[in-house]
Design a protein around this motif. Sequence first.
Motif, PDB file in Angstrom:
ATOM      1  N   ALA A 232      -1.353 -34.595 -20.027  1.00 21.38           N
ATOM      2  CA  ALA A 232      -1.302 -35.494 -21.027  1.00 21.38           C
ATOM      3  C   ALA A 232      -1.392 -37.115 -20.671  1.00 21.38           C
ATOM      4  CB  ALA A 232       0.131 -35.584 -22.044  1.00 21.38           C
ATOM      5  N   SER A 233      -0.973 -37.104 -19.292  1.00 23.37           N
ATOM      6  CA  SER A 233      -1.187 -38.288 -18.513  1.00 23.37           C
ATOM      7  C   SER A 233      -1.605 -38.202 -17.121  1.00 23.37           C
ATOM      8  CB  SER A 233       0.332 -39.137 -18.607  1.00 23.37           C
ATOM      9  OG  SER A 233       1.296 -38.375 -17.794  1.00 23.37           O
ATOM     10  N   ASN A 234      -1.670 -38.990 -16.397  1.00 26.85           N
ATOM     11  CA  ASN A 234      -2.291 -38.907 -15.015  1.00 26.85           C
ATOM     12  C   ASN A 234      -1.330 -39.746 -13.919  1.00 26.85           C
ATOM     13  OD1 ASN A 234      -3.748 -37.626 -13.023  1.00 26.85           O
ATOM     14  ND2 ASN A 234      -5.499 -39.229 -13.014  1.00 26.85           N
ATOM     15  N   ASN A 235      -0.089 -39.976 -14.018  1.00 32.61           N
ATOM     16  CA  ASN A 235       0.755 -40.452 -13.012  1.00 32.61           C
ATOM     17  C   ASN A 235       0.725 -40.264 -11.635  1.00 32.61           C
ATOM     18  OD1 ASN A 235       1.772 -42.274 -15.240  1.00 32.61           O
ATOM     19  ND2 ASN A 235       3.402 -40.689 -15.691  1.00 32.61           N
ATOM     20  N   ALA A 236       0.308 -38.853 -11.349  1.00 31.70           N
ATOM     21  CA  ALA A 236       0.210 -38.110 -10.242  1.00 31.70           C
ATOM     22  C   ALA A 236      -1.016 -38.499  -9.421  1.00 31.70           C
ATOM     23  CB  ALA A 236       0.654 -36.726 -10.040  1.00 31.70           C
ATOM     24  N   GLY A 237      -2.206 -38.956 -10.099  1.00 36.11           N
ATOM     25  CA  GLY A 237      -3.473 -39.303  -9.920  1.00 36.11           C
ATOM     26  C   GLY A 237      -4.267 -38.156  -9.361  1.00 36.11           C
ATOM     27  N   GLY A 238      -4.139 -37.200 -10.093  1.00 39.35           N
ATOM     28  CA  GLY A 238      -4.928 -35.888 -10.027  1.00 39.35           C
ATOM     29  C   GLY A 238      -4.393 -34.967  -8.963  1.00 39.35           C
ATOM     30  N   ILE A 239      -3.309 -35.228  -8.338  1.00 43.94           N
ATOM     31  CA  ILE A 239      -2.904 -34.320  -7.198  1.00 43.94           C
ATOM     32  C   ILE A 239      -1.386 -34.007  -7.305  1.00 43.94           C
ATOM     33  CG2 ILE A 239      -2.845 -34.363  -4.711  1.00 43.94           C
ATOM     34  CD1 ILE A 239      -4.864 -36.456  -4.507  1.00 43.94           C
TER      35      ILE A 239
ATOM     36  N   ILE B 165      -2.783 -30.589  -3.642  1.00 43.85           N
ATOM     37  CA  ILE B 165      -4.069 -29.778  -4.256  1.00 43.85           C
ATOM     38  C   ILE B 165      -4.064 -30.532  -5.465  1.00 43.85           C
ATOM     39  CG2 ILE B 165      -4.744 -27.491  -5.038  1.00 43.85           C
ATOM     40  CD1 ILE B 165      -2.358 -26.343  -3.305  1.00 43.85           C
ATOM     41  N   THR B 166      -5.667 -30.721  -5.754  1.00 38.14           N
ATOM     42  CA  THR B 166      -5.991 -31.308  -7.061  1.00 38.14           C
ATOM     43  C   THR B 166      -5.688 -30.384  -8.349  1.00 38.14           C
ATOM     44  OG1 THR B 166      -8.214 -30.274  -6.825  1.00 38.14           O
ATOM     45  CG2 THR B 166      -8.059 -32.490  -5.869  1.00 38.14           C
ATOM     46  N   ASN B 167      -5.554 -31.242  -9.248  1.00 38.99           N
ATOM     47  CA  ASN B 167      -4.974 -30.392 -10.589  1.00 38.99           C
ATOM     48  C   ASN B 167      -6.026 -30.493 -11.704  1.00 38.99           C
ATOM     49  OD1 ASN B 167      -4.695 -33.090 -11.652  1.00 38.99           O
ATOM     50  ND2 ASN B 167      -2.555 -33.046 -11.255  1.00 38.99           N
ATOM     51  N   GLY B 168      -6.939 -30.952 -11.500  1.00 32.98           N
ATOM     52  CA  GLY B 168      -8.356 -31.008 -12.456  1.00 32.98           C
ATOM     53  C   GLY B 168      -8.554 -32.356 -13.019  1.00 32.98           C
ATOM     54  N   MET B 169      -7.322 -33.153 -13.005  1.00 32.48           N
ATOM     55  CA  MET B 169      -7.661 -34.599 -13.359  1.00 32.48           C
ATOM     56  C   MET B 169      -8.274 -35.570 -12.476  1.00 32.48           C
ATOM     57  SD  MET B 169      -6.114 -34.459 -16.561  1.00 32.48           S
ATOM     58  CE  MET B 169      -5.677 -36.239 -16.534  1.00 32.48           C
ATOM     59  N   PRO B 170      -8.814 -36.760 -12.948  1.00 32.23           N
ATOM     60  CA  PRO B 170      -9.320 -37.532 -12.119  1.00 32.23           C
ATOM     61  C   PRO B 170      -8.545 -37.842 -10.903  1.00 32.23           C
ATOM     62  CG  PRO B 170      -9.814 -38.304 -14.222  1.00 32.23           C
ATOM     63  CD  PRO B 170      -8.786 -37.321 -14.569  1.00 32.23           C
TER      64      PRO B 170
END
Length: 465
Positions: A382-389, A393-398
């Motif tokens: 729902a958000s991307n505070n972690a920056g996709g990592i 490991i990448t989580n699929g978000m940008p």
Amino acid sequence: MTGSMMSSSTRSGWISWPSRRPCRRRPRGTPRTRPSAGTGAAALRCCYRPPRRALSGSCDVASFTGALPRRISFSQFVFIIKQPARRFHVQSVKSARPRPPCACKRHLQDRKNVVWLFVSFILNEQRGKRMNTYGERVKVTIFGESHGPAIGVVLDGVPAGEAIDMDAVRIQMRRRAPGSSDLTTHRSETDDPLVMSGILNGVTTGAPISAIFRNKDQNSAAYHPEIPRPSHADYAATVRFGGHADLRGGGPFSGRLTACLVFAGAVCRQILERRGITITANAVRVGQATGKELNFDMKRAILDARSAGDSVGSELECVVTGVPAGVGGLLFGGMESRIAGMLYAIPGVKGVEFGRGFALAEMRGSEANDPIRLKNGRITMASNNAGGINGGITNGMPLVVRMALRPTPSIACEQPSVDLVTMEETPLRINGRHDPCLAPRAIPVMEAALACCVLDAMLDTAATI
């Protein structure tokens, strides 16, 4: 074992040629030798026993690195740590016979020696290996100096059969090239790559891709290596390399070498774009001016700094979309570790953050966490505070990465320094051609760095391309 190695080892008392009988007491640091049974690896047996002063933490860098054993392989290290009741020694696989336990308690293995041997192994493995090369599967090696005849790059590990559009590569090179506007240095370099190997008829061959860029517009007379420039690598490099470093124009520490990184990133970028991965960077801050891209206020801040003979710092943000979940690894192999290691190799970078970065320190967990949702049958956040990592490991978000660039240290204002010949303080005014702000030309450099990192990580993990 060479003569230089033998002499340094004998002086330090670290390496000796022990007999097979139980050792006797002798003053700490005193070497014991016996005639060598041969000159090959099978004849080598070493004892690692650092003097007490080496463990005290009071020795300087030169004596610390000079006292380390010259070479120890991984197989030798593993063999040593598997001998819990024996004195430290190294012997080759061909003659890997356990040595009888030492009769002297003072010579038995202890935890301090284990730690010291492990540190010496790591330092020896890393010594000189990572200076100019980055990557695990796709290795980027950069060489050359700012005022040398040329700079160059070797890109090893790129899969064969990948189409490379050299016109697209040149577009990326022109984005970074100097002399393109009033916001950059007036040094004029075409940055047209001369590809030496690895690409034939516009397709990668599987061999290392190598390219060079000839330096054509140097002004070495503006540099005085005996007077180090403040906040440059001049003084540190003089100490590190014993006064032999080529510091004209910054030498190997110059932003000039980022042309090589942009070339490597332009190649990796095309491979990623065919897999649906896009990379976009922009300036988000120049001095006190902010925005989503290099706007009028930012450009005015750069021009004001130039007219004052000064420079200004900046902040860039890069977003990578399309990276699948599952790319990266644990600890030092995580995406943050890989990306930060590459970005900090860019001259002038002093800070790197992912997602909300340091702003997370002001939040509570309920604010900082990214809720997991199901959208059209796909896992998303729902958000991307972690920056996709997450967890490296990448989580699929940008992927969202920011880096802070210091103000260019080469400024026309008078600054205090020291003449290393006379050892007297002296004022210094830098008269060379320099960027008033690193941001305009660093944008394609950051994109290239992320392209190399992502391609390397994707080829190195289960989520391969």
